[in-house]
Write an enzyme that holds these catalytic residues in place. Structure first.
Site, mmCIF file in Angstrom:
data_model
loop_
_atom_site.group_PDB
_atom_site.id
_atom_site.type_symbol
_atom_site.label_atom_id
_atom_site.label_comp_id
_atom_site.label_asym_id
_atom_site.label_seq_id
_atom_site.Cartn_x
_atom_site.Cartn_y
_atom_site.Cartn_z
ATOM 1 N N TYR A 1 -12.288 -25.750 -3.935
ATOM 2 C CA TYR A 1 -12.727 -24.873 -5.020
ATOM 3 C C TYR A 1 -14.167 -25.211 -5.399
ATOM 4 O O TYR A 1 -14.481 -25.559 -6.525
ATOM 5 C CB TYR A 1 -11.785 -25.031 -6.209
ATOM 6 C CG TYR A 1 -11.904 -23.971 -7.290
ATOM 7 C CD1 TYR A 1 -12.384 -22.696 -7.023
ATOM 8 C CD2 TYR A 1 -11.508 -24.259 -8.590
ATOM 9 C CE1 TYR A 1 -12.476 -21.729 -8.004
ATOM 10 C CE2 TYR A 1 -11.581 -23.303 -9.596
ATOM 11 C CZ TYR A 1 -12.074 -22.041 -9.299
ATOM 12 O OH TYR A 1 -12.163 -21.089 -10.296
ATOM 13 N N SER A 2 -15.046 -25.139 -4.394
ATOM 14 C CA SER A 2 -16.471 -25.386 -4.590
ATOM 15 C C SER A 2 -17.209 -24.663 -3.466
ATOM 16 O O SER A 2 -16.596 -24.130 -2.545
ATOM 17 C CB SER A 2 -16.777 -26.894 -4.583
ATOM 18 O OG SER A 2 -16.329 -27.492 -3.381
ATOM 19 N N ILE B 1 -14.245 -38.565 -7.211
ATOM 20 C CA ILE B 1 -14.226 -38.361 -8.663
ATOM 21 C C ILE B 1 -14.102 -36.868 -8.937
ATOM 22 O O ILE B 1 -15.021 -36.095 -8.665
ATOM 23 C CB ILE B 1 -15.508 -38.900 -9.322
ATOM 24 C CG1 ILE B 1 -15.761 -40.347 -8.914
ATOM 25 C CG2 ILE B 1 -15.423 -38.765 -10.840
ATOM 26 C CD1 ILE B 1 -17.108 -40.885 -9.392
ATOM 27 N N GLY C 1 -9.765 -32.504 -7.448
ATOM 28 C CA GLY C 1 -9.101 -31.219 -7.336
ATOM 29 C C GLY C 1 -7.768 -31.323 -6.630
ATOM 30 O O GLY C 1 -6.960 -32.216 -6.904
ATOM 31 N N GLY D 1 -7.455 -32.132 -3.611
ATOM 32 C CA GLY D 1 -7.555 -33.149 -2.564
ATOM 33 C C GLY D 1 -8.144 -32.670 -1.258
ATOM 34 O O GLY D 1 -7.925 -33.302 -0.221
ATOM 35 N N GLN E 1 -2.800 -29.913 -10.090
ATOM 36 C CA GLN E 1 -3.561 -30.268 -8.898
ATOM 37 C C GLN E 1 -3.043 -31.562 -8.272
ATOM 38 O O GLN E 1 -2.900 -31.656 -7.047
ATOM 39 C CB GLN E 1 -5.038 -30.423 -9.246
ATOM 40 C CG GLN E 1 -5.762 -29.111 -9.490
ATOM 41 C CD GLN E 1 -7.243 -29.326 -9.725
ATOM 42 O OE1 GLN E 1 -7.659 -30.356 -10.257
ATOM 43 N NE2 GLN E 1 -8.049 -28.358 -9.339
ATOM 44 N N CYS F 1 -20.752 -14.620 -11.589
ATOM 45 C CA CYS F 1 -21.258 -15.873 -11.028
ATOM 46 C C CYS F 1 -21.932 -15.643 -9.679
ATOM 47 O O CYS F 1 -22.974 -16.252 -9.387
ATOM 48 C CB CYS F 1 -20.127 -16.885 -10.900
ATOM 49 S SG CYS F 1 -19.586 -17.571 -12.489
#
Length: 397
Positions: free
Chosen positions: A147-148, A184, A187, A189, A212, A368
Protein backbone atom coordinates in the site's frame (compact mmCIF):
# COMPACT_ATOMS: atom_id res chain seq x y z
CA UNK A 1 -39.80 55.44 -42.84
CA UNK A 2 -38.91 57.56 -39.78
CA UNK A 3 -39.78 56.21 -36.36
CA UNK A 4 -42.39 57.85 -34.15
CA UNK A 5 -39.61 59.23 -31.97
CA UNK A 6 -37.90 60.73 -35.02
CA UNK A 7 -41.23 62.34 -36.04
CA UNK A 8 -41.54 63.87 -32.58
CA UNK A 9 -44.84 62.11 -31.92
CA UNK A 10 -43.58 60.07 -28.98
CA UNK A 11 -41.18 61.31 -26.35
CA UNK A 12 -37.94 59.40 -26.47
CA UNK A 13 -37.14 57.83 -23.14
CA UNK A 14 -33.64 56.87 -22.10
CA UNK A 15 -32.94 53.16 -22.06
CA UNK A 16 -32.93 51.69 -18.57
CA UNK A 17 -29.49 51.07 -17.12
CA UNK A 18 -28.27 47.50 -17.33
CA UNK A 19 -29.06 45.57 -14.17
CA UNK A 20 -26.05 44.67 -12.05
CA UNK A 21 -25.30 40.96 -11.97
CA UNK A 22 -26.62 39.05 -8.99
CA UNK A 23 -24.13 37.92 -6.33
CA UNK A 24 -24.27 34.34 -7.56
CA UNK A 25 -23.48 35.47 -11.09
CA UNK A 26 -20.54 37.54 -9.91
CA UNK A 27 -19.23 34.61 -7.87
CA UNK A 28 -19.52 32.28 -10.83
CA UNK A 29 -17.72 34.77 -13.06
CA UNK A 30 -14.92 35.14 -10.51
CA UNK A 31 -14.44 31.38 -10.11
CA UNK A 32 -14.55 30.88 -13.86
CA UNK A 33 -11.89 33.55 -14.37
CA UNK A 34 -9.62 31.54 -12.06
CA UNK A 35 -10.48 28.21 -13.66
CA UNK A 36 -9.70 29.64 -17.10
CA UNK A 37 -6.05 29.60 -16.06
CA UNK A 38 -6.32 25.81 -15.60
CA UNK A 39 -8.43 25.27 -18.73
CA UNK A 40 -11.38 24.07 -16.65
CA UNK A 41 -14.96 25.14 -17.31
CA UNK A 42 -17.94 25.31 -15.01
CA UNK A 43 -20.58 23.02 -16.51
CA UNK A 44 -18.34 22.34 -19.50
CA UNK A 45 -18.50 19.21 -21.63
CA UNK A 46 -14.99 17.86 -21.12
CA UNK A 47 -14.17 15.05 -18.66
CA UNK A 48 -12.21 17.34 -16.31
CA UNK A 49 -14.81 20.12 -16.20
CA UNK A 50 -16.63 21.01 -12.97
CA UNK A 51 -20.34 20.15 -13.08
CA UNK A 52 -22.45 22.18 -10.64
CA UNK A 53 -25.29 20.19 -9.03
CA UNK A 54 -26.17 22.53 -6.17
CA UNK A 55 -26.56 26.33 -6.41
CA UNK A 56 -24.53 26.97 -3.25
CA UNK A 57 -21.52 24.82 -4.11
CA UNK A 58 -19.18 27.65 -5.17
CA UNK A 59 -20.06 29.65 -2.09
CA UNK A 60 -19.34 26.61 0.08
CA UNK A 61 -15.98 25.92 -1.52
CA UNK A 62 -14.79 29.52 -1.23
CA UNK A 63 -15.89 29.65 2.41
CA UNK A 64 -14.48 26.28 3.49
CA UNK A 65 -11.59 25.63 1.11
CA UNK A 66 -10.32 22.08 0.60
CA UNK A 67 -12.58 20.63 3.29
CA UNK A 68 -15.65 22.20 1.71
CA UNK A 69 -14.64 21.04 -1.77
CA UNK A 70 -14.28 17.44 -0.65
CA UNK A 71 -17.38 17.36 1.52
CA UNK A 72 -19.43 18.99 -1.22
CA UNK A 73 -18.36 16.23 -3.59
CA UNK A 74 -19.28 13.58 -1.01
CA UNK A 75 -22.68 15.26 -0.68
CA UNK A 76 -23.24 15.20 -4.45
CA UNK A 77 -23.10 18.98 -4.85
CA UNK A 78 -20.75 18.72 -7.83
CA UNK A 79 -19.51 16.10 -10.27
CA UNK A 80 -16.46 15.55 -12.40
CA UNK A 81 -15.76 12.52 -14.55
CA UNK A 82 -11.97 12.90 -14.33
CA UNK A 83 -11.26 14.18 -10.84
CA UNK A 84 -7.60 13.27 -11.29
CA UNK A 85 -7.19 15.58 -14.26
CA UNK A 86 -9.29 18.32 -12.66
CA UNK A 87 -6.96 18.40 -9.66
CA UNK A 88 -3.81 18.15 -11.76
CA UNK A 89 -4.88 21.20 -13.77
CA UNK A 90 -6.02 23.22 -10.76
CA UNK A 91 -2.82 22.51 -8.82
CA UNK A 92 -0.51 23.21 -11.76
CA UNK A 93 -2.17 26.62 -12.03
CA UNK A 94 -1.81 27.04 -8.23
CA UNK A 95 -5.46 27.91 -7.89
CA UNK A 96 -5.50 26.35 -4.42
CA UNK A 97 -3.48 29.38 -3.31
CA UNK A 98 -6.34 31.70 -4.31
CA UNK A 99 -8.67 30.36 -1.63
CA UNK A 100 -7.45 31.50 1.77
CA UNK A 101 -8.74 28.94 4.21
CA UNK A 102 -8.30 29.96 7.88
CA UNK A 103 -8.50 26.29 8.91
CA UNK A 104 -5.17 25.61 7.19
CA UNK A 105 -3.47 28.27 9.30
CA UNK A 106 -5.00 26.80 12.44
CA UNK A 107 -4.04 23.26 11.50
CA UNK A 108 -0.45 24.27 10.82
CA UNK A 109 -0.30 26.07 14.17
CA UNK A 110 -1.96 23.16 15.97
CA UNK A 111 0.59 20.72 14.55
CA UNK A 112 3.33 22.81 16.17
CA UNK A 113 1.56 23.30 19.50
CA UNK A 114 -0.12 19.92 19.98
CA UNK A 115 1.37 16.48 19.41
CA UNK A 116 -1.30 15.17 17.05
CA UNK A 117 0.64 11.91 16.69
CA UNK A 118 1.18 11.12 20.36
CA UNK A 119 1.41 7.48 21.41
CA UNK A 120 -2.24 7.57 22.51
CA UNK A 121 -3.47 9.19 19.30
CA UNK A 122 -1.24 7.17 16.95
CA UNK A 123 -3.56 4.15 17.01
CA UNK A 124 -6.47 6.16 15.62
CA UNK A 125 -5.38 5.95 11.98
CA UNK A 126 -5.12 2.17 12.24
CA UNK A 127 -8.70 1.93 13.48
CA UNK A 128 -10.13 4.43 10.99
CA UNK A 129 -8.23 3.54 7.83
CA UNK A 130 -6.18 0.35 7.92
CA UNK A 131 -8.78 -1.71 9.78
CA UNK A 132 -11.47 -1.09 7.16
CA UNK A 133 -11.11 -4.74 6.17
CA UNK A 134 -8.26 -6.60 4.53
CA UNK A 135 -10.69 -8.12 2.02
CA UNK A 136 -11.48 -4.58 0.83
CA UNK A 137 -7.80 -3.73 0.34
CA UNK A 138 -7.09 -7.11 -1.29
CA UNK A 139 -9.34 -6.18 -4.21
CA UNK A 140 -7.51 -2.87 -4.72
CA UNK A 141 -3.88 -3.81 -4.13
CA UNK A 142 -1.42 -6.31 -5.62
CA UNK A 143 -0.92 -9.85 -4.24
CA UNK A 144 1.82 -8.65 -1.84
CA UNK A 145 -0.61 -6.01 -0.47
CA UNK A 146 1.88 -3.18 -0.94
CA UNK A 147 0.00 0.00 0.00
CA UNK A 148 2.64 2.47 -1.19
CA UNK A 149 4.02 3.80 -4.46
CA UNK A 150 5.11 1.25 -7.04
CA UNK A 151 8.24 1.62 -9.18
CA UNK A 152 7.21 1.88 -12.84
CA UNK A 153 10.57 2.37 -14.58
CA UNK A 154 10.21 -0.93 -16.48
CA UNK A 155 6.80 -2.08 -15.25
CA UNK A 156 3.58 -2.37 -17.23
CA UNK A 157 1.24 -3.66 -14.51
CA UNK A 158 0.61 -2.88 -10.85
CA UNK A 159 1.98 -6.29 -9.86
CA UNK A 160 5.21 -5.65 -11.77
CA UNK A 161 5.57 -2.14 -10.32
CA UNK A 162 5.15 -3.30 -6.73
CA UNK A 163 7.57 -6.22 -7.07
CA UNK A 164 10.05 -3.81 -8.70
CA UNK A 165 9.66 -1.44 -5.72
CA UNK A 166 10.14 -4.21 -3.16
CA UNK A 167 13.19 -5.53 -4.99
CA UNK A 168 14.61 -2.00 -5.37
CA UNK A 169 14.43 -1.54 -1.59
CA UNK A 170 16.10 -4.90 -0.95
CA UNK A 171 18.92 -4.08 -3.36
CA UNK A 172 19.43 -0.56 -2.02
CA UNK A 173 19.77 -2.08 1.45
CA UNK A 174 22.16 -4.75 0.18
CA UNK A 175 20.22 -7.53 1.86
CA UNK A 176 21.98 -10.88 2.22
CA UNK A 177 20.92 -14.24 3.70
CA UNK A 178 21.06 -14.29 7.47
CA UNK A 179 20.59 -10.56 7.97
CA UNK A 180 17.91 -9.18 10.31
CA UNK A 181 15.53 -6.54 8.90
CA UNK A 182 13.31 -4.25 10.98
CA UNK A 183 10.31 -2.84 9.10
CA UNK A 184 8.88 0.23 10.89
CA UNK A 185 5.22 0.47 9.88
CA UNK A 186 5.16 -2.85 8.06
CA UNK A 187 1.51 -2.82 6.97
CA UNK A 188 0.42 -6.25 5.76
CA UNK A 189 4.06 -7.34 5.56
CA UNK A 190 4.71 -6.94 1.83
CA UNK A 191 8.37 -6.01 2.19
CA UNK A 192 9.11 -8.57 4.91
CA UNK A 193 7.46 -11.37 2.96
CA UNK A 194 9.35 -10.48 -0.22
CA UNK A 195 12.68 -10.06 1.58
CA UNK A 196 12.31 -13.35 3.43
CA UNK A 197 11.32 -15.24 0.27
CA UNK A 198 13.90 -13.77 -2.11
CA UNK A 199 16.79 -12.61 0.08
CA UNK A 200 16.70 -15.06 2.98
CA UNK A 201 16.50 -12.46 5.75
CA UNK A 202 14.80 -12.62 9.14
CA UNK A 203 12.22 -9.87 9.60
CA UNK A 204 10.47 -8.06 12.44
CA UNK A 205 7.66 -5.63 11.62
CA UNK A 206 5.92 -2.95 13.66
CA UNK A 207 2.29 -2.00 12.97
CA UNK A 208 -0.55 -0.22 14.77
CA UNK A 209 -3.27 -2.12 12.88
CA UNK A 210 -4.63 -5.30 14.42
CA UNK A 211 -6.20 -6.30 11.12
CA UNK A 212 -2.92 -5.87 9.23
CA UNK A 213 -0.95 -7.84 11.80
CA UNK A 214 -3.38 -10.77 11.78
CA UNK A 215 -3.64 -10.90 7.99
CA UNK A 216 0.11 -10.52 7.46
CA UNK A 217 1.17 -13.13 10.01
CA UNK A 218 -1.13 -15.67 8.40
CA UNK A 219 0.27 -14.98 4.92
CA UNK A 220 3.84 -15.28 6.21
CA UNK A 221 3.38 -18.69 7.78
CA UNK A 222 6.59 -20.70 7.48
CA UNK A 223 8.75 -17.63 6.90
CA UNK A 224 11.10 -16.02 9.47
CA UNK A 225 8.73 -13.07 9.82
CA UNK A 226 7.27 -11.69 13.05
CA UNK A 227 4.66 -8.94 13.46
CA UNK A 228 4.62 -6.77 16.59
CA UNK A 229 1.60 -4.63 17.41
CA UNK A 230 3.36 -1.57 18.80
CA UNK A 231 4.03 2.11 18.33
CA UNK A 232 7.61 2.73 17.21
CA UNK A 233 8.37 4.84 20.31
CA UNK A 234 7.72 1.93 22.65
CA UNK A 235 9.90 -0.54 20.75
CA UNK A 236 13.44 -1.42 21.83
CA UNK A 237 13.54 1.41 24.34
CA UNK A 238 16.73 0.09 25.98
CA UNK A 239 18.47 -0.30 22.60
CA UNK A 240 19.58 -3.86 23.32
CA UNK A 241 18.14 -5.27 20.07
CA UNK A 242 20.07 -4.43 16.90
CA UNK A 243 19.24 -5.04 13.25
CA UNK A 244 21.48 -5.21 10.19
CA UNK A 245 19.02 -3.20 8.14
CA UNK A 246 15.94 -1.05 8.74
CA UNK A 247 13.22 -0.02 6.30
CA UNK A 248 10.16 2.17 6.73
CA UNK A 249 7.80 2.30 3.77
CA UNK A 250 4.80 4.61 3.70
CA UNK A 251 4.70 5.11 7.48
CA UNK A 252 6.62 8.35 8.05
CA UNK A 253 3.57 10.30 6.85
CA UNK A 254 1.94 9.41 10.19
CA UNK A 255 4.86 10.44 12.43
CA UNK A 256 4.39 14.23 12.60
CA UNK A 257 7.03 16.95 12.81
CA UNK A 258 7.01 16.99 16.61
CA UNK A 259 8.07 13.34 16.63
CA UNK A 260 10.65 13.23 13.83
CA UNK A 261 13.63 13.32 16.18
CA UNK A 262 12.17 10.56 18.36
CA UNK A 263 11.58 8.49 15.21
CA UNK A 264 15.18 8.82 14.01
CA UNK A 265 16.50 8.20 17.52
CA UNK A 266 14.55 4.93 17.64
CA UNK A 267 15.92 3.90 14.23
CA UNK A 268 19.49 4.69 15.30
CA UNK A 269 19.34 2.75 18.57
CA UNK A 270 17.95 -0.25 16.67
CA UNK A 271 20.52 -0.24 13.84
CA UNK A 272 23.99 -1.80 13.90
CA UNK A 273 26.86 0.64 13.43
CA UNK A 274 27.57 -0.77 9.96
CA UNK A 275 23.90 -0.94 8.97
CA UNK A 276 21.68 0.90 6.48
CA UNK A 277 18.27 2.50 6.92
CA UNK A 278 15.89 3.14 3.99
CA UNK A 279 13.05 5.62 4.46
CA UNK A 280 10.30 5.66 1.80
CA UNK A 281 7.83 8.53 2.24
CA UNK A 282 5.50 10.93 0.50
CA UNK A 283 6.64 14.53 0.88
CA UNK A 284 5.70 18.10 0.07
CA UNK A 285 7.70 20.77 -1.72
CA UNK A 286 7.71 23.32 1.11
CA UNK A 287 7.82 22.95 4.87
CA UNK A 288 4.92 24.14 7.00
CA UNK A 289 1.35 24.68 5.86
CA UNK A 290 -0.20 21.83 7.80
CA UNK A 291 -2.12 18.86 6.45
CA UNK A 292 -4.91 19.01 3.89
CA UNK A 293 -8.01 19.24 6.11
CA UNK A 294 -10.16 16.89 4.01
CA UNK A 295 -7.49 14.16 3.93
CA UNK A 296 -6.87 14.60 7.65
CA UNK A 297 -10.57 14.32 8.53
CA UNK A 298 -11.65 11.47 6.26
CA UNK A 299 -8.62 9.42 5.19
CA UNK A 300 -5.52 9.70 7.39
CA UNK A 301 -6.29 11.21 10.80
CA UNK A 302 -3.34 13.11 12.28
CA UNK A 303 -1.23 12.64 9.15
CA UNK A 304 1.49 15.11 8.17
CA UNK A 305 3.71 15.20 5.09
CA UNK A 306 7.37 16.16 5.59
CA UNK A 307 9.56 18.40 3.48
CA UNK A 308 13.11 17.46 2.52
CA UNK A 309 14.39 20.10 4.90
CA UNK A 310 12.42 18.69 7.82
CA UNK A 311 13.76 15.18 7.16
CA UNK A 312 17.30 16.54 6.94
CA UNK A 313 16.94 18.57 10.13
CA UNK A 314 15.58 15.62 12.14
CA UNK A 315 18.05 13.03 10.85
CA UNK A 316 21.31 14.98 10.88
CA UNK A 317 22.20 14.20 14.50
CA UNK A 318 21.73 10.46 13.98
CA UNK A 319 22.61 9.61 10.39
CA UNK A 320 24.55 10.42 7.25
CA UNK A 321 22.21 10.80 4.28
CA UNK A 322 23.78 8.55 1.63
CA UNK A 323 21.16 8.77 -1.12
CA UNK A 324 17.92 10.52 -2.08
CA UNK A 325 15.75 9.18 -4.90
CA UNK A 326 12.56 10.92 -6.07
CA UNK A 327 10.08 8.94 -8.18
CA UNK A 328 6.92 10.79 -7.19
CA UNK A 329 5.47 10.75 -10.70
CA UNK A 330 5.11 6.97 -10.31
CA UNK A 331 2.52 7.49 -7.57
CA UNK A 332 0.14 8.88 -10.19
CA UNK A 333 0.24 5.55 -12.06
CA UNK A 334 -0.05 3.59 -8.81
CA UNK A 335 -3.12 5.48 -7.62
CA UNK A 336 -4.84 5.19 -10.99
CA UNK A 337 -4.22 1.43 -10.96
CA UNK A 338 -5.72 1.22 -7.45
CA UNK A 339 -8.69 3.28 -8.60
CA UNK A 340 -9.42 0.98 -11.55
CA UNK A 341 -9.43 -2.04 -9.23
CA UNK A 342 -11.55 -0.24 -6.65
CA UNK A 343 -14.17 0.61 -9.30
CA UNK A 344 -14.24 -2.97 -10.58
CA UNK A 345 -14.67 -4.40 -7.08
CA UNK A 346 -17.12 -1.81 -5.73
CA UNK A 347 -20.33 -3.81 -6.36
CA UNK A 348 -19.08 -6.33 -3.75
CA UNK A 349 -18.81 -3.62 -1.08
CA UNK A 350 -21.68 -1.27 -1.92
CA UNK A 351 -24.01 -2.65 0.73
CA UNK A 352 -21.29 -2.70 3.42
CA UNK A 353 -19.98 0.84 2.97
CA UNK A 354 -22.68 2.81 1.12
CA UNK A 355 -22.69 5.55 -1.51
CA UNK A 356 -21.07 8.26 0.60
CA UNK A 357 -18.07 6.04 1.28
CA UNK A 358 -17.82 5.33 -2.46
CA UNK A 359 -17.68 9.03 -3.28
CA UNK A 360 -15.19 9.62 -0.48
CA UNK A 361 -12.86 6.84 -1.65
CA UNK A 362 -13.13 7.83 -5.29
CA UNK A 363 -12.30 11.42 -4.38
CA UNK A 364 -9.34 10.28 -2.26
CA UNK A 365 -7.72 8.12 -4.93
CA UNK A 366 -8.25 10.47 -7.88
CA UNK A 367 -7.48 13.71 -6.05
CA UNK A 368 -4.22 12.22 -4.78
CA UNK A 369 -3.33 11.04 -8.29
CA UNK A 370 -3.83 14.64 -9.43
CA UNK A 371 -1.43 15.98 -6.79
CA UNK A 372 1.37 13.69 -7.98
CA UNK A 373 0.61 14.43 -11.64
CA UNK A 374 0.93 18.13 -10.86
CA UNK A 375 4.16 17.35 -8.92
CA UNK A 376 2.96 19.19 -5.81
CA UNK A 377 3.51 15.96 -3.85
CA UNK A 378 6.65 13.83 -4.12
CA UNK A 379 7.77 10.30 -3.25
CA UNK A 380 11.23 10.00 -1.78
CA UNK A 381 13.48 7.10 -0.84
CA UNK A 382 16.27 8.14 1.51
CA UNK A 383 19.15 5.82 2.40
CA UNK A 384 20.93 6.58 5.68
CA UNK A 385 23.97 5.13 7.42
CA UNK A 386 25.07 5.81 11.01
CA UNK A 387 28.55 7.17 10.18
CA UNK A 388 28.91 7.06 6.41
CA UNK A 389 29.62 4.01 4.26
CA UNK A 390 33.40 3.49 3.92
CA UNK A 391 34.36 4.34 0.35
CA UNK A 392 30.88 5.70 -0.36
CA UNK A 393 27.42 4.31 -1.03
CA UNK A 394 26.54 3.29 -4.59
CA UNK A 395 22.86 3.25 -5.49
CA UNK A 396 21.46 0.27 -7.40
CA UNK A 397 18.58 1.24 -9.71
Amino acid sequence: MPTLQQQGLVEERPRPARRPAHGADRLRALVQSWLDEADVKLDGDRPWDFQIKHPKVLERVLAEGSLGLGEAYMDGWWECERLDEFFARVLRARLDERVKNPSLVWRALKARLINLQSVRRAWHVGEVHYDLGSDFFETMLDPYMAYSCGYWANAKTLEEAQVAKLDLICRKLGLEPGMRLLDIGCGWGSLMRYAAEHYGVECVGLTISKDQAAWGQKRCTGLPVRFILADYRTFNVDGKERFDRIASVGMFEHVGVRNYKAYFAMARRSLRDDGLFLLHTIGKNRRGGGTDPWIEKYIFPNGELPSIGEVADASEHWFVMEDLHNFGADYDKTLMAWYERFEAAWPRFRERYGERFYRMWRYYLLACAGTFRARTNQLWQFVFSPDGVPGGYRRLS
